[in-house]
Scaffold this motif. Sequence first.
Motif, PDB file in Angstrom:
ATOM      1  N   PHE A   1      -7.251  14.945   5.955  1.00 53.16           N
ATOM      2  CA  PHE A   1      -7.129  13.877   4.975  1.00 53.16           C
ATOM      3  C   PHE A   1      -7.028  12.541   5.698  1.00 53.16           C
ATOM      4  CE2 PHE A   1      -5.412  17.698   3.062  1.00 53.16           C
ATOM      5  CZ  PHE A   1      -6.041  17.727   1.827  1.00 53.16           C
ATOM      6  N   MET A   2      -7.667  11.543   5.126  1.00 47.83           N
ATOM      7  CA  MET A   2      -7.693  10.215   5.723  1.00 47.83           C
ATOM      8  C   MET A   2      -6.831   9.271   4.904  1.00 47.83           C
ATOM      9  SD  MET A   2     -10.958   7.684   5.918  1.00 47.83           S
ATOM     10  CE  MET A   2     -11.954   8.974   6.669  1.00 47.83           C
ATOM     11  N   GLY A   3      -5.974   8.504   5.600  1.00 50.54           N
ATOM     12  CA  GLY A   3      -5.218   7.448   4.960  1.00 50.54           C
ATOM     13  C   GLY A   3      -5.664   6.105   5.512  1.00 50.54           C
ATOM     14  N   ILE A   4      -5.917   5.141   4.623  1.00 49.01           N
ATOM     15  CA  ILE A   4      -6.346   3.807   5.044  1.00 49.01           C
ATOM     16  C   ILE A   4      -5.265   2.813   4.621  1.00 49.01           C
ATOM     17  CG2 ILE A   4      -8.132   2.038   4.832  1.00 49.01           C
ATOM     18  CD1 ILE A   4     -10.134   4.219   4.222  1.00 49.01           C
ATOM     19  N   TYR A   5      -4.767   2.047   5.600  1.00 43.44           N
ATOM     20  CA  TYR A   5      -3.652   1.137   5.370  1.00 43.44           C
ATOM     21  C   TYR A   5      -4.066  -0.277   5.788  1.00 43.44           C
ATOM     22  CZ  TYR A   5      -1.336   5.715   5.834  1.00 43.44           C
ATOM     23  OH  TYR A   5      -0.992   7.044   5.734  1.00 43.44           O
ATOM     24  N   THR A   6      -3.664  -1.257   5.007  1.00 44.37           N
ATOM     25  CA  THR A   6      -3.892  -2.648   5.381  1.00 44.37           C
ATOM     26  C   THR A   6      -2.555  -3.341   5.623  1.00 44.37           C
ATOM     27  OG1 THR A   6      -3.953  -3.356   3.055  1.00 44.37           O
ATOM     28  CG2 THR A   6      -6.048  -2.859   4.116  1.00 44.37           C
ATOM     29  N   TYR A   7      -2.587  -4.319   6.507  1.00 43.44           N
ATOM     30  CA  TYR A   7      -1.384  -5.093   6.807  1.00 43.44           C
ATOM     31  C   TYR A   7      -1.304  -6.294   5.878  1.00 43.44           C
ATOM     32  CZ  TYR A   7       1.933  -8.034   9.325  1.00 43.44           C
ATOM     33  OH  TYR A   7       3.001  -8.819   9.654  1.00 43.44           O
ATOM     34  N   LEU A   8      -0.146  -6.456   5.227  1.00 45.45           N
ATOM     35  CA  LEU A   8       0.086  -7.570   4.322  1.00 45.45           C
ATOM     36  C   LEU A   8       0.879  -8.640   5.060  1.00 45.45           C
ATOM     37  CD1 LEU A   8       1.071  -5.577   1.094  1.00 45.45           C
ATOM     38  CD2 LEU A   8      -1.194  -6.397   1.777  1.00 45.45           C
ATOM     39  N   LYS A   9       0.191  -9.681   5.485  1.00 50.14           N
ATOM     40  CA  LYS A   9       0.820 -10.695   6.327  1.00 50.14           C
ATOM     41  C   LYS A   9       1.961 -11.408   5.612  1.00 50.14           C
ATOM     42  CE  LYS A   9      -0.353 -14.624   9.307  1.00 50.14           C
ATOM     43  NZ  LYS A   9      -1.455 -15.491   9.811  1.00 50.14           N
ATOM     44  N   GLU A  10       1.778 -11.706   4.314  1.00 57.13           N
ATOM     45  CA  GLU A  10       2.793 -12.465   3.600  1.00 57.13           C
ATOM     46  C   GLU A  10       4.094 -11.670   3.406  1.00 57.13           C
ATOM     47  OE1 GLU A  10       0.191 -10.306   0.665  1.00 57.13           O
ATOM     48  OE2 GLU A  10      -0.086 -11.539   2.466  1.00 57.13           O
ATOM     49  N   LYS A  11       3.989 -10.344   3.411  1.00 55.52           N
ATOM     50  CA  LYS A  11       5.166  -9.495   3.233  1.00 55.52           C
ATOM     51  C   LYS A  11       5.593  -8.808   4.529  1.00 55.52           C
ATOM     52  CE  LYS A  11       4.251  -8.513  -1.644  1.00 55.52           C
ATOM     53  NZ  LYS A  11       4.044  -7.457  -2.665  1.00 55.52           N
TER      54      LYS A  11
ATOM     55  N   THR B   1       4.382  -6.235   6.074  1.00 55.63           N
ATOM     56  CA  THR B   1       4.474  -4.799   5.871  1.00 55.63           C
ATOM     57  C   THR B   1       3.063  -4.224   5.750  1.00 55.63           C
ATOM     58  OG1 THR B   1       5.505  -3.061   4.523  1.00 55.63           O
ATOM     59  CG2 THR B   1       4.583  -4.952   3.357  1.00 55.63           C
ATOM     60  N   MET B   2       2.966  -2.937   5.482  1.00 53.42           N
ATOM     61  CA  MET B   2       1.669  -2.285   5.299  1.00 53.42           C
ATOM     62  C   MET B   2       1.660  -1.561   3.971  1.00 53.42           C
ATOM     63  SD  MET B   2       0.627  -0.883   9.100  1.00 53.42           S
ATOM     64  CE  MET B   2      -1.120  -1.088   8.775  1.00 53.42           C
ATOM     65  N   GLN B   3       0.450  -1.323   3.462  1.00 55.03           N
ATOM     66  CA  GLN B   3       0.325  -0.530   2.250  1.00 55.03           C
ATOM     67  C   GLN B   3      -0.913   0.362   2.350  1.00 55.03           C
ATOM     68  OE1 GLN B   3      -0.306  -2.832  -1.279  1.00 55.03           O
ATOM     69  NE2 GLN B   3      -2.333  -3.560  -0.676  1.00 55.03           N
ATOM     70  N   LYS B   4      -0.802   1.535   1.755  1.00 51.14           N
ATOM     71  CA  LYS B   4      -1.951   2.446   1.733  1.00 51.14           C
ATOM     72  C   LYS B   4      -2.886   2.027   0.610  1.00 51.14           C
ATOM     73  CE  LYS B   4      -1.254   6.663   0.434  1.00 51.14           C
ATOM     74  NZ  LYS B   4      -0.709   8.016   0.463  1.00 51.14           N
ATOM     75  N   VAL B   5      -4.155   1.817   0.929  1.00 48.92           N
ATOM     76  CA  VAL B   5      -5.118   1.346  -0.057  1.00 48.92           C
ATOM     77  C   VAL B   5      -6.142   2.406  -0.430  1.00 48.92           C
ATOM     78  CG1 VAL B   5      -4.869  -1.085   0.515  1.00 48.92           C
ATOM     79  CG2 VAL B   5      -6.500   0.312   1.801  1.00 48.92           C
ATOM     80  N   ASP B   6      -6.206   3.491   0.348  1.00 52.00           N
ATOM     81  CA  ASP B   6      -7.185   4.539   0.042  1.00 52.00           C
ATOM     82  C   ASP B   6      -6.790   5.819   0.763  1.00 52.00           C
ATOM     83  OD1 ASP B   6     -10.153   4.615  -1.227  1.00 52.00           O
ATOM     84  OD2 ASP B   6     -10.022   6.012   0.431  1.00 52.00           O
ATOM     85  N   GLU B   7      -7.125   6.944   0.152  1.00 47.96           N
ATOM     86  CA  GLU B   7      -6.970   8.240   0.808  1.00 47.96           C
ATOM     87  C   GLU B   7      -8.056   9.173   0.312  1.00 47.96           C
ATOM     88  OE1 GLU B   7      -3.892  11.009  -1.360  1.00 47.96           O
ATOM     89  OE2 GLU B   7      -2.913   9.085  -0.953  1.00 47.96           O
ATOM     90  N   ARG B   8      -8.517  10.060   1.171  1.00 42.53           N
ATOM     91  CA  ARG B   8      -9.582  10.994   0.805  1.00 42.53           C
ATOM     92  C   ARG B   8      -9.650  12.128   1.819  1.00 42.53           C
ATOM     93  NH1 ARG B   8     -13.966   8.339  -0.701  1.00 42.53           N
ATOM     94  NH2 ARG B   8     -12.795   6.434  -1.073  1.00 42.53           N
ATOM     95  N   SER B   9     -10.209  13.257   1.400  1.00 46.15           N
ATOM     96  CA  SER B   9     -10.416  14.380   2.309  1.00 46.15           C
ATOM     97  C   SER B   9     -11.718  14.177   3.072  1.00 46.15           C
ATOM     98  CB  SER B   9     -10.442  15.704   1.536  1.00 46.15           C
ATOM     99  OG  SER B   9     -11.445  15.678   0.544  1.00 46.15           O
TER     100      SER B   9
END
Length: 348
Positions: A162-172, A174-182
């Motif tokens: 499974f793939m997790g895609i995370y982007t960095y949120l500069k203003e906060k 922190t990071m957040q997961k924006v997509d996941e898929r097999s």
Amino acid sequence: AQTERGCGRVKKNCLLFLLPAVLLLLLCGCSGQIGNVEELLEAPKLSQSQSLVVEELNRYIGGSAKLKYPRKGDFLSPFVFKDLNGDGVEEAVVFYGDDNSQAKTKNVRIALLGQTGNKWSVLWDEEGLGTEVESVNFSSMYGEGAPTLIVGYTSTNLSDKFMGIYTYLKEKNTMQKVDERSYSEYALADFTGTGIDDLIVLSPATQPGPMQASLLSVQSGQLQPIATLSLDSLLQSCFGIYTSQSGGRYSLVVDGYTSGGTLASEELYFDSKAQRLLPHSTRLGVSIPNLSTRAVTNLRSRDIDEDGAVEIPVVLGNVSAFSTEQRMLWLSYYDFASIDTFENNFEK
């Protein structure tokens, strides 16, 4: 030697003399005598920065973090130090397991830590999508201001990915997961020629039917499918994928196992006019998987002349020696993206 005769650009021609008995001896090695390899390995010593990160992580979870090492790729450490917000100070991404966790699953956890001087603090922490880390990559697919982390996860039996895609949120910060898929394998490159990374994902190994390659690109802030292509039915499962650059364009080379246990290859590219993924077989009018079928399964595709283009090995012919087990194979490594016609010019 090189040849231009009748087949466009042929990168390398070479003779390979196979001695199965020697290969068998090399593969067997000393197994049975060395015992468990993991028992002989000694954990690497942590640097000062790594030690400080682990100390803070242990304090944060109230226990002892078990570091998780990626299985393959460019990042093979459980620590990734990278300046995500562009302030000149590196953040730390850490993959770990928490044996003290009361969670029902024992999935990998991923944490982001920031530093002020020599002091680290946990900025973000989240459960991953598998019990092991398969691979780690960074990209700018969501734009220059949003560094993107792509993590491939797998299970202990290595069957599900499974793939997790995370982007960095500069203003906060922190990071957040924006997509996941097999998936079974994936590749990052600017396949569409827009100047931004695209993602090609091969369908999971457990999915019935022929393998599928899906091209995804970020549009309006969302990762969206652009094109999907079913690979040649000769390729039953994936052995490896490689990004290739030839003539300023990216393509994807796929090595796959056939039903008979041999290897075969295909090369895909994005046709910007048709907005489709296409195999170079269609453009050349020949079946690259059929041409490249080889019984020697350690003959993978590779950039044999280090020019950025991945060449596919083609067995043009063979010469038997003293027995069927001893033969000489004549190989050509072809950059199929750069040729217009193919002709087998091997002569005994």
